[in-house]
Enzyme design. Sequence first.
Site, mmCIF file in Angstrom:
data_model
loop_
_atom_site.group_PDB
_atom_site.id
_atom_site.type_symbol
_atom_site.label_atom_id
_atom_site.label_comp_id
_atom_site.label_asym_id
_atom_site.label_seq_id
_atom_site.Cartn_x
_atom_site.Cartn_y
_atom_site.Cartn_z
ATOM 1 N N LYS A 61 19.712 6.810 -54.466
ATOM 2 C CA LYS A 61 19.874 6.556 -53.033
ATOM 3 C C LYS A 61 20.812 5.372 -52.901
ATOM 4 C CE LYS A 61 18.561 3.785 -50.632
ATOM 5 N NZ LYS A 61 18.566 2.406 -50.091
ATOM 6 N N ASN A 102 23.613 -0.597 -38.475
ATOM 7 C CA ASN A 102 22.907 -1.807 -38.874
ATOM 8 C C ASN A 102 22.427 -2.658 -37.711
ATOM 9 O OD1 ASN A 102 22.682 -1.917 -41.806
ATOM 10 N ND2 ASN A 102 24.872 -1.509 -41.659
ATOM 11 N N THR A 119 23.105 -1.533 -57.537
ATOM 12 C CA THR A 119 23.194 -1.817 -56.126
ATOM 13 C C THR A 119 22.517 -0.738 -55.310
ATOM 14 O OG1 THR A 119 25.249 -0.680 -56.224
ATOM 15 C CG2 THR A 119 25.317 -3.028 -56.520
ATOM 16 N N GLU A 148 27.243 3.469 -45.431
ATOM 17 C CA GLU A 148 26.916 3.441 -44.000
ATOM 18 C C GLU A 148 28.177 3.452 -43.139
ATOM 19 O OE1 GLU A 148 22.533 1.365 -44.036
ATOM 20 O OE2 GLU A 148 24.282 0.092 -43.770
#
Lengths: 378, 378
Positions: free
Chosen positions: A176, A374, A187, A272
């Site tokens: 993921k 975010n 990371t 993202e």
Amino acid sequence: MKLLKSSYLPKGFIASGLHCGLKKSGNPDLALFCSEIPARAACLFTLNKIQAAPITVSRKHLKASGSHQAIIVNSGNANCFTGSRGVSDALGTAGAVADCLGIKSKSVLVSSTGIIGRPLQVDKIKKAIPKLARSLSVKGIKQAKRAILTTDTSTKAFSAKIKISGRAVTICGVAKGSGMISPDMATMLGFIFTDADISKGILAKALKEAVDQSFNCITVDGCMSTNDMVIMLANGLAGNPLINSDKKALSFKKGLSLVCLELAKMIVKDGEGASKFIQIKVSGAKTQGEAKRAGLAVANSNLVKTAIYAANPNFGRIIAACGASGAALDEKKLKVKVSPLKRKGVVIEINLNQGNSSSIIYTSDLTPKYIKINAEYS
Amino acid sequence: MKLLKSSYLPKGFIASGLHCGLKKSGNPDLALFCSEIPARAACLFTLNKIQAAPITVSRKHLKASGSHQAIIVNSGNANCFTGSRGVSDALGTAGAVADCLGIKSKSVLVSSTGIIGRPLQVDKIKKAIPKLARSLSVKGIKQAKRAILTTDTSTKAFSAKIKISGRAVTICGVAKGSGMISPDMATMLGFIFTDADISKGILAKALKEAVDQSFNCITVDGCMSTNDMVIMLANGLAGNPLINSDKKALSFKKGLSLVCLELAKMIVKDGEGASKFIQIKVSGAKTQGEAKRAGLAVANSNLVKTAIYAANPNFGRIIAACGASGAALDEKKLKVKVSPLKRKGVVIEINLNQGNSSSIIYTSDLTPKYIKINAEYS
């Protein structure tokens, strides 16, 4: 070597995934990966000084036992900055898995991802573990790889099938990623399984080498996470002659590197808000460390990332980022080449002309969608 | 001490600004600052390994002469990564100013800001210099401070009037900021003028100290520029007894620090796309360097910046950034406090509880507007 852009579990591995209630969305949020027999483990953890409770517990279990058999993973909550309660929650989770599987608690590794600083709803996890254990199967990998995701928009899996001394060996990885993606180290979350018979020392070395060229070469937002880990289990069921030297490990390493690199690329592509996949190829550096440093500086520059998002050929920003990286360079010798920016894949080639070392860094662009994701995530 | 949120030039300083054609917008893009008599200079430059031609030339002129009288600044083009042509363009600019003012070329300092990697249209600058020199006046500071801007939405000026041994001394600073703002060092252009009589050594020391606590404590996007400099000129016309020791410099330093800090805050408040002004107060660090490092890590975290933009209390991101900074810390002792996020000013207090050092970092949030501005800028 046969490569599969999919999860193809090696002999003796089973998995399962379900929704236990940590995610409001109703998506799967609890995964279990299991080897039918005890396996050798290798692990790499984040270098962040704040480390989540599951890392503390996994480290403990890695020390306490020479073999491991299960990995329990939850998404929706990082179980990080949760103090001693967090550690006892992670221990409790491992214990519940061990009870259900009839194995020792110390052979269970624990991993979490999600929001930081909130107590884990461990009761929901414990309640779901019996069902999770009952659902273990080869096909269960499909739910398991969904259950480890956070803001990811797609599952990430890659498998390699190799021949070692005539025996078929499989390496399968699931991961993921998405946000808070930056070296070092791992990371993201990555779980890699193989049926190869391989010594612990060589397994650890092979994993470190593969991760250094893959998960440690990607960045989405330069933010290092508190929870990231790559866990690898090798159960030896392929029946190959034991790999116990670098020389014997050659084709295994090749396969493992490929699996890690493909997963790393998938993470960046699903970064993202990402609209572009950017490869930064730095050559002519004095050392490999400097090549990586320059590449990461360019990759983490918000100005470079926004320019590429907008297909705006503002190459001065690449040069400024190189200069700010601290890598040895000379304006007169520095060469920068950029592929057409309108395409979905962008390649930035930087030749520092200072030496013979090189590195490739993978990143995504910075888009209004990253901010939207975010701004709203909590 | 009297403080003025405005440009109030000290005795013997004059300035001018006009549009010479580098900016398409028609806004002023060429500024000249001048002391009527030779002045002592102190300068600080970016630490980026790529340094613009005006920095090369200013360094040369600082070495070649003990006194300086003029600063010529253009916006719209950074004259960076422009090779030997860039250097000869910057030298030519200094020469043209020297000719018009009847001073030596080496007493002229040069500064540029704007896009990187494009040849300077030096003919436009040279053509405009006679008119620029003719327009020099005390009131000309109004145009000059506009002419140094790039994506800034407002001019930045601040003055302090102090008494030294009964004589009135003025310190006046003007600055531009906006994007590509990050330590070290001077992450912007700043020009500071004083009529104080002060030795070169003490002037340099006072400027370094003031800049370390102001311009080197701000970050907008973590991107270090290739062109940034702070130049200070002191012409001694206030007639105060020469300041030639740290002790005698006390009130001068206080005034200078204040001017620098106010300018630094103005830069952050006008950061590209900024909607919030964020102060990160780190205390309890082992060293001041570590306090700054932790504060900058939080300030440069895109995840923290987007959370604050959205008034989303995702404090785990602050903790993760602290942990990633490398500063010594212990999860059990770390304390984080955040003021209400809905306000325009946000204060993040971080106590590492490891020692007695502290630092304040100033930054802005990351908004969709930052991306819009930088996607379109070229």
